[in-house]
Design a protein around this motif. Structure first.
Motif, PDB file in Angstrom:
ATOM      1  N   GLU A  46     139.641  18.813 114.691  1.00  0.00           N
ATOM      2  CA  GLU A  46     139.467  19.665 115.737  1.00  0.00           C
ATOM      3  C   GLU A  46     140.432  20.580 116.443  1.00  0.00           C
ATOM      4  N   GLY A  47     141.494  20.583 115.435  1.00  0.00           N
ATOM      5  CA  GLY A  47     142.636  21.379 116.108  1.00  0.00           C
ATOM      6  C   GLY A  47     142.451  22.674 115.480  1.00  0.00           C
ATOM      7  N   VAL A  48     143.911  23.508 115.041  1.00  0.00           N
ATOM      8  CA  VAL A  48     143.906  24.630 114.562  1.00  0.00           C
ATOM      9  C   VAL A  48     144.606  24.891 113.201  1.00  0.00           C
ATOM     10  N   MET A  49     143.964  25.458 112.317  1.00  0.00           N
ATOM     11  CA  MET A  49     144.475  25.187 110.736  1.00  0.00           C
ATOM     12  C   MET A  49     145.613  26.375 110.535  1.00  0.00           C
ATOM     13  N   CYS A  50     146.830  25.785 109.932  1.00  0.00           N
ATOM     14  CA  CYS A  50     148.063  26.497 109.912  1.00  0.00           C
ATOM     15  C   CYS A  50     147.495  27.978 109.237  1.00  0.00           C
ATOM     16  N   VAL A  51     148.352  29.004 109.568  1.00  0.00           N
ATOM     17  CA  VAL A  51     148.063  30.244 108.760  1.00  0.00           C
ATOM     18  C   VAL A  51     148.610  30.479 107.485  1.00  0.00           C
ATOM     19  N   SER A  52     149.613  29.327 107.447  1.00  0.00           N
ATOM     20  CA  SER A  52     150.458  29.596 106.060  1.00  0.00           C
ATOM     21  C   SER A  52     149.718  29.109 104.929  1.00  0.00           C
ATOM     22  N   CYS A  53     150.318  27.930 104.247  1.00  0.00           N
ATOM     23  CA  CYS A  53     149.881  27.519 103.076  1.00  0.00           C
ATOM     24  C   CYS A  53     148.258  26.928 102.940  1.00  0.00           C
ATOM     25  N   ALA A  54     147.787  26.606 101.799  1.00  0.00           N
ATOM     26  CA  ALA A  54     146.477  25.646 101.575  1.00  0.00           C
ATOM     27  C   ALA A  54     146.960  24.514 101.434  1.00  0.00           C
ATOM     28  N   CYS A 182     147.715  36.085  92.206  1.00  0.00           N
ATOM     29  CA  CYS A 182     148.522  34.973  92.053  1.00  0.00           C
ATOM     30  C   CYS A 182     147.633  33.871  91.411  1.00  0.00           C
ATOM     31  N   HIS A 183     146.446  33.590  91.743  1.00  0.00           N
ATOM     32  CA  HIS A 183     145.681  32.566  91.107  1.00  0.00           C
ATOM     33  C   HIS A 183     144.716  32.917  90.507  1.00  0.00           C
ATOM     34  N   GLU A 184     144.561  33.980  90.379  1.00  0.00           N
ATOM     35  CA  GLU A 184     143.081  34.533  89.451  1.00  0.00           C
ATOM     36  C   GLU A 184     143.282  33.944  88.216  1.00  0.00           C
ATOM     37  N   THR A 185     144.505  33.620  87.600  1.00  0.00           N
ATOM     38  CA  THR A 185     144.597  32.847  86.298  1.00  0.00           C
ATOM     39  C   THR A 185     143.791  31.633  86.379  1.00  0.00           C
ATOM     40  N   THR A 186     144.204  30.841  87.412  1.00  0.00           N
ATOM     41  CA  THR A 186     143.292  29.638  87.618  1.00  0.00           C
ATOM     42  C   THR A 186     142.127  29.806  87.582  1.00  0.00           C
ATOM     43  N   GLY A 366     151.823  26.274  89.890  1.00  0.00           N
ATOM     44  CA  GLY A 366     152.008  27.234  90.634  1.00  0.00           C
ATOM     45  C   GLY A 366     152.160  28.637  90.274  1.00  0.00           C
ATOM     46  N   MET A 367     152.467  29.935  90.650  1.00  0.00           N
ATOM     47  CA  MET A 367     152.620  30.895  90.001  1.00  0.00           C
ATOM     48  C   MET A 367     153.566  31.014  88.966  1.00  0.00           C
ATOM     49  N   GLY A 368     154.265  30.111  88.794  1.00  0.00           N
ATOM     50  CA  GLY A 368     155.358  30.043  87.547  1.00  0.00           C
ATOM     51  C   GLY A 368     154.594  29.960  86.467  1.00  0.00           C
ATOM     52  N   ILE A 369     153.251  29.319  86.579  1.00  0.00           N
ATOM     53  CA  ILE A 369     152.237  29.335  85.318  1.00  0.00           C
ATOM     54  C   ILE A 369     151.380  30.780  85.401  1.00  0.00           C
ATOM     55  N   PRO A 401     146.156  22.781  91.026  1.00  0.00           N
ATOM     56  CA  PRO A 401     146.775  24.081  91.317  1.00  0.00           C
ATOM     57  C   PRO A 401     147.267  23.999  93.039  1.00  0.00           C
ATOM     58  N   VAL A 402     148.319  24.599  93.347  1.00  0.00           N
ATOM     59  CA  VAL A 402     148.886  24.611  94.580  1.00  0.00           C
ATOM     60  C   VAL A 402     148.532  26.166  95.100  1.00  0.00           C
ATOM     61  N   ARG A 403     147.642  26.332  95.877  1.00  0.00           N
ATOM     62  CA  ARG A 403     147.381  27.801  96.314  1.00  0.00           C
ATOM     63  C   ARG A 403     148.310  28.063  97.561  1.00  0.00           C
ATOM     64  N   GLY A 404     148.316  29.521  97.457  1.00  0.00           N
ATOM     65  CA  GLY A 404     149.366  29.861  98.434  1.00  0.00           C
ATOM     66  C   GLY A 404     148.751  30.177  99.780  1.00  0.00           C
ATOM     67  N   HIS A 405     147.996  31.052 100.112  1.00  0.00           N
ATOM     68  CA  HIS A 405     147.414  31.718 101.569  1.00  0.00           C
ATOM     69  C   HIS A 405     146.484  30.692 101.834  1.00  0.00           C
ATOM     70  N   SER A 406     146.205  30.396 103.137  1.00  0.00           N
ATOM     71  CA  SER A 406     145.477  29.241 103.536  1.00  0.00           C
ATOM     72  C   SER A 406     144.136  29.510 103.356  1.00  0.00           C
ATOM     73  N   ASN A 407     143.614  30.672 103.354  1.00  0.00           N
ATOM     74  CA  ASN A 407     142.156  30.343 103.008  1.00  0.00           C
ATOM     75  C   ASN A 407     141.640  31.448 101.668  1.00  0.00           C
ATOM     76  N   VAL A 408     142.727  31.500 100.714  1.00  0.00           N
ATOM     77  CA  VAL A 408     142.376  32.284  99.248  1.00  0.00           C
ATOM     78  C   VAL A 408     141.404  31.694  98.538  1.00  0.00           C
TER      79      VAL A 408
END
Length: 757
Positions: A46-54, A182-186, A366-369, A401-408
């Motif tokens: 019930e808080g606010v979700m970070c705008v950074s990572c996912a 970034c993660h379209e390869t995934t 991550g994106m190194g792959i 896989p560790v995604r980057g953007h918070s809702n990508v």
């Protein structure tokens, strides 16, 4: 920008270094009650979700459930600085385009709709009614199949659903998003191999695994909250084997800022038990070596009557093409594996021993792959490794896989895709009584091609900084300036706004941290994390200006201005109550979003499900698929005398194209981003020394001159033949055609370059 200083950082990730990093950024933005409240509530039920990572949000959170970069992102959004119409009166667009990325965003939050005036070379204020009317009139003259509707990974599920629906009702499937970069390869690779385009694990699987294999991911900068999870794993004896060309501090040591003993004594936890610095793109060969050892050990076990090493029951019941892959591994030569991976045979054997002794293995990457020419093959090799011992579809095991953007990831779930097979077109036709397009739309690479060729008739940008983030930056700038119309929905000014087309608009929106009051009262939005869990988020901060609209309101305003009325799509009602949008999402995706509104604030989020997690394989064969790699190195170009593999990366003071400052603490680089990190032996071979100034030029052999000058040489612990530097400054060197096969992700982790002095 401060004075340039190159040192060696000796501290752990987290700890007092993290506190000091926040202390540098937060006061500049203003430490307000709204900021403190947002951090207190961040990533909690019930808080606010970070705008950074996912990274996931636990059901039972820590006292502080934010990290250094999350705090910076929150302060960046809730800054006290404002970019008003008066700001644009004082600064021409030509002047602003020369400003660094950091200075543009540091100027503050956008407050009014702005239209570019070519006569004065300035943005001028307009009313919302004027903006929607003008944008609608212009877009109605365009062919929707030649207009791009881009979405960054930050917009909520509600906004994303409305945006995708608007695009298809208009007749366009040109819906690229930040996943394309970034993660379209995934999304492509995992879907092909196991039938699911996302992680099969959930957060609690880290409590059950015996080993973690990590490939090409920088946890300390890109997903710092994950360090708490890794620390807990290490404390209970989990082996963590890491593969990365650079030694990243987060994978080495972590001091928990919420642990009084560690903070008082300076103690830390060692994260990786093995750290293997392979060549850029060397993951295919390294994993091949591990698989070869596993298969040959299994052959010996069969001959001697010992317990088998490969899980043959799983392989026979759940996979195809094992024998083909096993034969490939047996035939592989160690000299080739060692050369292409950049690792010794002994190092690979040490990693293989951990894998064979573990009962349950998670593979993190991550994106190194993903950002290599043969990134799909690297990903297939990770899947192959997991399949050998049945490490998919059971507790404590699977790809993560560790995604980057918070809702990508969530945007794809609700229809942001250029691919018809990923969109519920039949359901949309049934629900809203229109004929959706069925031809493939443009992804990011396609969009770049069309913009460069002058064939794109318009660009609508739902967040993000597309022009700055994409490859082929020189040609892209030229094409961008010729766009008939560009529309930018944004919170802050960035470089994409400052190469105006024939008609350009900036539409300022509320941030996620801010209170969103509509006709139905205070609104909540939702997003999806890397584990496919859905969370509700409620902003409570005072909006930056009373002239701002929410993202759903802006999307609805454009849709109303462009489309003919459709009684089945109540845009204005949806803006008044986002719960109605969630009901529409549930109606469209009943298998994933049942009881959406009722479950919105489930602690830890609610899981949308994943068939591969239950060993249900939605592939062409109906089983998980082994794949033989097409190359032993993912770079996609041959070694040559004087050619280097350039790896682009983020600093610790950065999130994607957002630059918070010039202090890359973990790498010891302060005061500049214009650097080339090089191996000591390469410096000697090239006759260079630290501090020398060089240029890098593209070595793509395509007759195009791409050069970045003014780079300071930094001696760094990186494999020979590799250079590292910062994104997006070095995007100039990436050809648009240098992308991952099959997925079209720009191959930003292995770019062919030469040194020019």
């Amino acid at each position: 920008m401060s004075d340039i200083e190159i040192t060696k950082y000796t501290g752990a990730a987290g700890g007092w270094g993290s506190m000091k990093g926040m202390a540098k950024v937060l006061p500049k933005e203003g430490i307000s009650p709204d900021l403190l409240d947002a951090l207190r509530r961040q990533n909690k039920p019930e808080g606010v979700m970070c705008v950074s990572c996912a990274w996931g949000k636990p059901a039972k959170p820590h006292i502080a459930e934010f990290c250094e970069n999350g705090a910076k992102a929150t302060a960046w959004e809730l800054t006290r600085e404002r970019v008003t119409p008066e700001f644009f009166q004082q600064h021409s667009v030509t002047e602003l385009e020369s400003w660094p990325d950091h200075d543009l965003e540091q100027s503050g939050r956008l407050t009014h709709p702005m239209r570019y005036d070519r006569t004065t070379d300035r943005y001028v204020a307009a009313s919302w009614d004027e903006a929607f009317a003008a944008i609608g009139a212009k877009l109605r003259t365009c062919d929707p199949k030649k207009v791009v509707l881009y979405a960054s990974g930050r917009a909520s599920l509600e906004t994303s659903y409305m945006y995708a629906l608007f695009a298809r009702m208009w007749g366009s499937q040109n819906l690229p998003d930040s996943s394309n970069m970034c993660h379209e390869t995934t999304s492509v690779g995992l879907k092909n191999a196991i039938g699911s385009p996302v992680a099969t694990i959930q957060m609690d699987d880290y409590e059950k695994c015996d080993a973690i294999f990590a490939f090409g991911q920088n946890v300390g900068t890109n997903s710092p909250r994950m360090l708490h999870t890794l620390r807990d794993c290490v404390k209970r004896g989990v082996e963590i084997v890491n593969f990365n060309p650079l030694r990243e501090r987060g994978w080495e040591r972590f001091t928990d800022p919420q642990n009084p003993v560690e903070m008082t004594t300076g103690g830390s936890t060692r994260i990786s038990s093995q750290y293997h610095q392979l060549r850029a793109g060397g993951d295919i060969a390294a994993i091949l070596g591990i698989c070869k050892i596993v298969i040959e050990a299994d052959d010996i076990a069969l001959a001697s009557g010992a317990p088998r090493v490969v899980d043959h029951h799983f392989v026979e019941q759940h996979t195809v093409r094992f024998e083909e892959f096993a034969a490939f591994c047996r035939k592989a030569d160690w000299p080739d594996i060692v050369r292409e991976s950049g690792l010794s045979r002994e190092a690979i054997e040490a990693a293989a021993r951990v894998y064979m002794e573990a009962e349950r293995v998670i593979a993190v990457y991550g994106m190194g792959i993903t950002q290599h020419r043969y990134g799909i093959d690297s990903l297939y090799m990770i899947v192959n490794l997991l399949l050998l011992r049945g490490n998919i579809g059971r507790d404590g095991a699977g790809p993560g896989p560790v995604r980057g953007h918070s809702n990508v990831q969530g945007q794809r779930t609700v229809g942001i895709t250029e691919k018809t097979e990923l969109a519920p077109v039949e359901r949309l036709r049934e629900l809203f009584e229109f004929e959706p397009p069925t031809e493939k739309g443009w992804d990011t690479v396609d969009a770049c091609r069309k913009i460069i060729a002058g064939e794109c008739q318009g660009f609508v940008q739902l967040g993000g900084n597309f022009l700055r983030a994409t490859p082929e930056h020189g040609a892209m700038k030229e094409g961008w300036a010729k766009l008939p119309i560009a529309v930018h929905i944004a919170t802050k000014l960035n470089k994409s706004h400052l190469i105006p087309g024939e008609e350009s608009w900036i539409l300022p929106c509320l941030g996620r941290m801010e209170q969103d009051m509509q006709a139905g009262g205070r609104q909540a939005v939702s997003m999806e994390d890397s584990f496919s869990h859905i969370y509700g988020s409620v902003g409570k901060a005072t909006p930056a200006a009373d002239t701002l609209l929410s993202e759903p309101a802006i999307v609805a305003g454009i849709a109303n201005a462009v489309l003919e009325p459709n009684p089945n799509v109540p845009w204005d009602d949806w803006v008044g109550d986002y719960g109605l949008v969630r009901t529409a999402i549930e109606d469209t995706y009943p298998d994933k979003f049942s009881n959406f509104n009722e479950r919105l604030f489930t602690p830890g989020g609610f899981w949308k499900g994943n068939p591969a997690s239950h060993r249900q394989w939605e592939t062409e064969s109906g089983k998980a698929e082994f794949n033989v790699p097409r190359a032993l190195n993912a770079a996609g170009f041959a070694d040559a005398d004087g050619r280097f593999r350039l790896v682009t990366l983020r600093s610790n003071d950065q999130f994607n194209t957002t630059i918070y400052g010039y202090d890359d603490r973990f790498r010891g680089i302060s005061g500049t981003r214009m650097v080339a990190m090089m191996n000591r032996g390469d410096l000697a071979r090239m006759g260079l020394k630290k501090g020398d100034m060089i240029a890098l030029e593209s070595d793509a052999e395509d007759a195009t001159d791409r050069v970045v000058e003014g780079l300071r040489v930094v001696e760094y612990d990186i494999p020979a033949g590799c250079i590292a530097g910062y994104y997006p400054e070095l995007n100039y060197l990436i050809p648009v055609e240098h992308h991952a096969l099959d997925s079209h992700v720009p191959a930003a982790k292995s770019i062919p370059v030469r040194i020019r002095r």
